[in-house]
Write a protein that holds these residues in place. Structure first.
Motif, PDB file in Angstrom:
ATOM      1  N   ASP A  61     -23.573  23.952  14.271  1.00 18.61           N
ATOM      2  CA  ASP A  61     -21.837  24.064  14.200  1.00 18.61           C
ATOM      3  C   ASP A  61     -21.949  25.343  14.494  1.00 18.61           C
ATOM      4  O   ASP A  61     -21.136  26.124  13.771  1.00 18.61           O
ATOM      5  CB  ASP A  61     -21.171  23.346  13.362  1.00 18.61           C
ATOM      6  CG  ASP A  61     -19.615  23.249  13.240  1.00 18.61           C
ATOM      7  OD1 ASP A  61     -19.399  23.229  14.821  1.00 18.61           O
ATOM      8  OD2 ASP A  61     -19.433  22.095  13.092  1.00 18.61           O
ATOM      9  N   ASP A 268     -29.069  17.083  26.907  1.00 19.91           N
ATOM     10  CA  ASP A 268     -27.499  17.224  26.119  1.00 19.91           C
ATOM     11  C   ASP A 268     -26.774  15.717  25.553  1.00 19.91           C
ATOM     12  O   ASP A 268     -26.647  15.288  26.064  1.00 19.91           O
ATOM     13  CB  ASP A 268     -27.085  18.818  27.114  1.00 19.91           C
ATOM     14  CG  ASP A 268     -26.506  20.100  26.543  1.00 19.91           C
ATOM     15  OD1 ASP A 268     -26.703  20.263  26.071  1.00 19.91           O
ATOM     16  OD2 ASP A 268     -25.723  20.482  27.687  1.00 19.91           O
ATOM     17  N   VAL A 269     -26.158  16.579  24.463  1.00 18.65           N
ATOM     18  CA  VAL A 269     -25.115  14.839  23.944  1.00 18.65           C
ATOM     19  C   VAL A 269     -23.949  15.806  23.454  1.00 18.65           C
ATOM     20  O   VAL A 269     -24.455  16.549  23.168  1.00 18.65           O
ATOM     21  CB  VAL A 269     -25.761  14.188  22.699  1.00 18.65           C
ATOM     22  CG1 VAL A 269     -25.385  13.677  22.297  1.00 18.65           C
ATOM     23  CG2 VAL A 269     -27.107  13.876  23.415  1.00 18.65           C
ATOM     24  N   GLU A 270     -22.926  14.659  23.805  1.00 16.47           N
ATOM     25  CA  GLU A 270     -21.873  15.061  23.979  1.00 16.47           C
ATOM     26  C   GLU A 270     -21.645  15.210  22.513  1.00 16.47           C
ATOM     27  O   GLU A 270     -21.743  14.740  21.469  1.00 16.47           O
ATOM     28  CB  GLU A 270     -20.575  14.418  24.254  1.00 16.47           C
ATOM     29  CG  GLU A 270     -19.735  14.673  25.303  1.00 16.47           C
ATOM     30  CD  GLU A 270     -18.891  13.735  26.281  1.00 16.47           C
ATOM     31  OE1 GLU A 270     -17.597  14.399  25.172  1.00 16.47           O
ATOM     32  OE2 GLU A 270     -18.937  13.309  26.639  1.00 16.47           O
ATOM     33  N   THR A 271     -20.411  16.501  22.185  1.00 19.61           N
ATOM     34  CA  THR A 271     -20.427  16.182  19.748  1.00 19.61           C
ATOM     35  C   THR A 271     -19.292  16.593  19.778  1.00 19.61           C
ATOM     36  O   THR A 271     -18.331  17.894  20.286  1.00 19.61           O
ATOM     37  CB  THR A 271     -21.380  17.525  20.091  1.00 19.61           C
ATOM     38  OG1 THR A 271     -21.094  18.706  20.509  1.00 19.61           O
ATOM     39  CG2 THR A 271     -22.738  17.953  19.999  1.00 19.61           C
ATOM     40  N   PRO A 272     -18.389  15.445  19.885  1.00 22.72           N
ATOM     41  CA  PRO A 272     -16.205  15.403  20.067  1.00 22.72           C
ATOM     42  C   PRO A 272     -16.628  16.435  18.836  1.00 22.72           C
ATOM     43  O   PRO A 272     -15.383  17.162  18.601  1.00 22.72           O
ATOM     44  CB  PRO A 272     -16.243  14.391  19.746  1.00 22.72           C
ATOM     45  CG  PRO A 272     -17.728  13.517  19.445  1.00 22.72           C
ATOM     46  CD  PRO A 272     -19.065  14.473  19.919  1.00 22.72           C
ATOM     47  N   TYR A 273     -17.317  16.395  16.920  1.00 23.19           N
ATOM     48  CA  TYR A 273     -16.906  16.973  16.517  1.00 23.19           C
ATOM     49  C   TYR A 273     -16.933  18.646  15.881  1.00 23.19           C
ATOM     50  O   TYR A 273     -16.630  19.073  15.097  1.00 23.19           O
ATOM     51  CB  TYR A 273     -17.284  16.317  14.904  1.00 23.19           C
ATOM     52  CG  TYR A 273     -17.290  14.749  15.044  1.00 23.19           C
ATOM     53  CD1 TYR A 273     -16.000  13.888  15.119  1.00 23.19           C
ATOM     54  CD2 TYR A 273     -18.466  14.298  15.086  1.00 23.19           C
ATOM     55  CE1 TYR A 273     -16.497  12.503  15.808  1.00 23.19           C
ATOM     56  CE2 TYR A 273     -18.822  12.821  15.303  1.00 23.19           C
ATOM     57  CZ  TYR A 273     -17.746  12.300  15.848  1.00 23.19           C
ATOM     58  OH  TYR A 273     -18.162  11.059  16.013  1.00 23.19           O
ATOM     59  N   LEU A 274     -17.794  18.968  17.239  1.00 23.62           N
ATOM     60  CA  LEU A 274     -18.746  20.373  16.536  1.00 23.62           C
ATOM     61  C   LEU A 274     -18.338  21.602  17.229  1.00 23.62           C
ATOM     62  O   LEU A 274     -16.822  21.199  18.431  1.00 23.62           O
ATOM     63  CB  LEU A 274     -19.881  20.563  16.950  1.00 23.62           C
ATOM     64  CG  LEU A 274     -20.238  19.105  15.645  1.00 23.62           C
ATOM     65  CD1 LEU A 274     -21.795  19.470  15.904  1.00 23.62           C
ATOM     66  CD2 LEU A 274     -20.428  19.466  14.668  1.00 23.62           C
ATOM     67  N   THR A 275     -18.124  23.032  16.845  1.00 21.83           N
ATOM     68  CA  THR A 275     -17.712  23.869  18.058  1.00 21.83           C
ATOM     69  C   THR A 275     -17.789  23.725  19.238  1.00 21.83           C
ATOM     70  O   THR A 275     -17.836  24.781  19.684  1.00 21.83           O
ATOM     71  CB  THR A 275     -17.900  25.677  16.931  1.00 21.83           C
ATOM     72  OG1 THR A 275     -19.222  25.374  16.692  1.00 21.83           O
ATOM     73  CG2 THR A 275     -16.671  25.609  15.615  1.00 21.83           C
ATOM     74  N   GLN A 279     -24.588  19.837  22.225  1.00 21.00           N
ATOM     75  CA  GLN A 279     -25.662  19.889  21.644  1.00 21.00           C
ATOM     76  C   GLN A 279     -27.205  19.238  22.199  1.00 21.00           C
ATOM     77  O   GLN A 279     -27.447  17.902  23.225  1.00 21.00           O
ATOM     78  CB  GLN A 279     -25.804  18.901  19.908  1.00 21.00           C
ATOM     79  CG  GLN A 279     -26.602  19.518  19.317  1.00 21.00           C
ATOM     80  CD  GLN A 279     -26.234  19.235  18.200  1.00 21.00           C
ATOM     81  OE1 GLN A 279     -26.397  17.462  17.304  1.00 21.00           O
ATOM     82  NE2 GLN A 279     -25.624  19.919  16.843  1.00 21.00           N
ATOM     83  N   GLY A 284     -29.774  17.289  14.192  1.00 19.00           N
ATOM     84  CA  GLY A 284     -27.783  17.915  14.720  1.00 19.00           C
ATOM     85  C   GLY A 284     -27.813  19.313  12.890  1.00 19.00           C
ATOM     86  O   GLY A 284     -27.740  20.530  13.634  1.00 19.00           O
TER      87      GLY A 284
END
Lengths: 396, 396
Positions: A61, A268-275, A279, A284
């Motif tokens: 994060d 890259d993978v989408e990371t909805p909860y991070l800053t 990612q 993670g």
């Protein structure tokens, strides 16, 4: 918390630490010199304070830890420079396995984008078992390349295979710089020629060699041997290079470096909860201690510091070979890096006897030999004691 | 080393540590209470000494570190007991991502052994993005299950899907105990009924909830809500449970626990150079600090200690909901665990404004809401300050 509670708590804490110490005493210690088969070593003493400082950081994060993220960018830049790449992209991750899997993720994704059904990758017989994990997960199709008499990839086999199988698209070649078994380095410039001709991705597993070869003085280089392995070689797209092996960083500090950031999109993978929104690392949540210790140790040692360490390891490697000769133990090959293969008719049996006597080393598969990794924690005294034990053991 | 050299070296070391401190100061700190969107927190204070003690350990080569390996077996036993499993098998690994990938590796391998071509897995809309990494690598076929009005997996959808697609073999169901977005818990006993009927593997992602639900007092449990998630539920084969989230261990300390050791064989990869012959973890070289800190913290806190921490987090969760009400902010759901979803018309926009004001939280996808994870580092004072900032921010 009440004063009494606090006292009770401190007492309990002390007890737990005492117990942990007892468990820890059951472990082997690098400084005792009995660990002869590991590619890890005692971390550099500066690590302790750095680990303490960065214990709560999480590069999973990075928006929360911009200082630590900065350090990572600088570390990748430093490692990139070491590997002749002014524009590197990469991460400090859990280790060589994650790094190799990451490279295989890119190769697979690129292959898919080309519409290929099979992911065909040349891989040497000596490849580390992390590639087996990658294969199994990703259904990669490995074409196992036999070894030549130098115990490196037979490049002619690759050429012939491609000629004989023109219809088969080849997606990648894995080459090794500092093989786990023997420390050998595949002839990457030769492999590069084939790769260029057929537009093939080369991944170099320099998990071990990455922090050795750049600091290896000429006097330790074998004549006629090819030590080129890095981004100065065409078509080398990614390199695994582990600070927690010969870089002296504590675990976990593996490294994956790409030629440039254009390869990020394959990961890259989408990371909805991070800053951050995407990612690229496989893992993670990821401690910043690997980054911070690597930064600190690289800054502290510099080229000169690593050169000294590598030279000392090579001196001890030669010392071991010399002592072996006195007892008529044969080396399987002239050491390329700080790894010695001791010929033995029954390496597994011998290693088990040695283990009972308190010495931990492992065996080669590509040749009947015991395998000693002469890491920085190994001294001449350790070598003397080991060689005497080995002589004793061979009497039975 | 000469005395002067040593002095110079110490000076350099001091300078490097000073520089690192400056980078570290650019990071946010958990104790400042501005990190409201992370599932990680400040590690328990006992960690520091344990990390120091176990810094050089490597569980990737457990024969060298039998004491630390012993600790891992005990930790898995302790976590197993917490999850109603007297005979658990598992590892302390890099985190939830590795744990979820590990479970998917087993599901894929089992599917292959049955001769299936496609690996079909039910997965909730709220699944963590680590499953996307697993899907992409392993070519898993996810059947995404929509959410019911409780924001948990619609079990009827699963039943109907199986009925409508009898020819399609189903290999696994992923369920969540403590979803990343809302902290919701899928109705695992209901899912279990379907799984039992059709002999389907259930993997529970309790990365967050695993160290919360077992310690959640009745007074924090919602009426009519199903909190059962562990091995006491039939067909639950593996559980992800992360000590480095609500377990207070430092990163990296994720956990994967299987019902028993019979599942090891699906993961085993041959390891020719190590003190063990097969390795079941995805990552190879693996620090022992995750194991040792988890052991120490679990022993120190015990059930009572974790109960207190969870209760405090739940009290603060309720306090946040109460303060929200005063400002007419709406919660998206009644908090199930220590996560609050604050309804917002433009959560991404609001979160960006808040970030500029120094507050870091994230957003939900399944509902228009901001998301606050009330971790142990969040105090009532932090909540007060945050709520006032949010009110201020919403005025614009």
């Amino acid at each position: 918390m009440l004063k009494e509670d606090r006292r009770e708590n401190m007492e309990k804490e002390r007890e737990i630490l005492e117990k942990l110490k007892k468990y820890r005493e059951m472990d082997l210690k690098y400084v005792d010199g009995r660990i002869l088969g590991s590619m890890c070593t005692k971390p550099h003493p500066i690590s302790k304070k750095i680990v303490e400082m960065f214990l709560e950081t999480n590069l999973g994060d990075p928006g929360l830890f911009p200082g630590t993220k900065n350090l990572e960018e600088e570390v990748i830049k430093m490692i990139g420079e070491m590997l002749h790449n002014k524009n590197p992209f990469g991460y400090i991750i859990s280790g060589g396995t994650e790094a190799n899997i990451t490279a295989m993720r890119v190769v697979k994704k690129m292959s898919r984008e080309k519409g290929r059904k099979e992911v065909n990758i040349f891989i040497p017989e000596t490849a580390h078992f992390s590639f087996e994990k990658a294969r199994e997960m990703m259904d990669l199709n490995y074409i196992v390349v036999p070894l030549d008499k130098k115990y490196t990839m037979d490049v002619k086999y690759i050429k012939d295979y491609i000629e004989d199988n023109v219809e088969k698209g080849i997606d990648g070649i894995v080459a090794i710089a500092g093989s786990t078994e023997l420390g050998t380095i595949d002839n990457i410039p030769e492999i590069s020629k084939v790769a260029k001709e057929h537009n093939i991705y080369i991944h170099v597993d320099a998990a071990f060699g990455g922090f050795v070869i750049p600091f290896l003085e000429d006097r330790y280089r074998l004549e006629g041997y090819n030590y080129h392995f890095d981004f100065s070689v065409d078509n080398v797209i990614s390199i695994t290079v582990d600070p927690h092996k010969m870089g002296l960083a504590p675990i976990p500090a593996g490294g994956i470096v790409f030629r440039d950031s254009s390869f990020k999109r394959y990961l890259d993978v989408e990371t909805p909860y991070l800053t951050e929104s995407y990612q690229a690392t496989l893992i993670g949540t990821r401690s910043g201690i690997g980054v911070a210790t690597t930064w600190g140790i690289m800054k502290l040692l510099g080229y000169e510091g690593y050169r000294k360490i590598v030279s000392q390891c090579m001196e001890n490697t030669y010392y071991l070979v010399k002592r072996m000769k006195e007892y008529s133990f044969e080396k399987a090959i002239d050491p390329v890096l700080n790894i010695v293969a001791i010929r033995d008719e029954d390496p597994v049996g011998t290693s088990l006897i040695l283990r009972k006597m308190g010495w931990y080393l492992s065996t080669c598969r590509c040749v009947d030999a015991l395998r000693v990794v002469v890491m920085p924690h190994i001294t001449k005294e350790h070598i003397d004691r080991f060689i005497e034990t080995l002589a004793q053991c061979k009497k039975y």
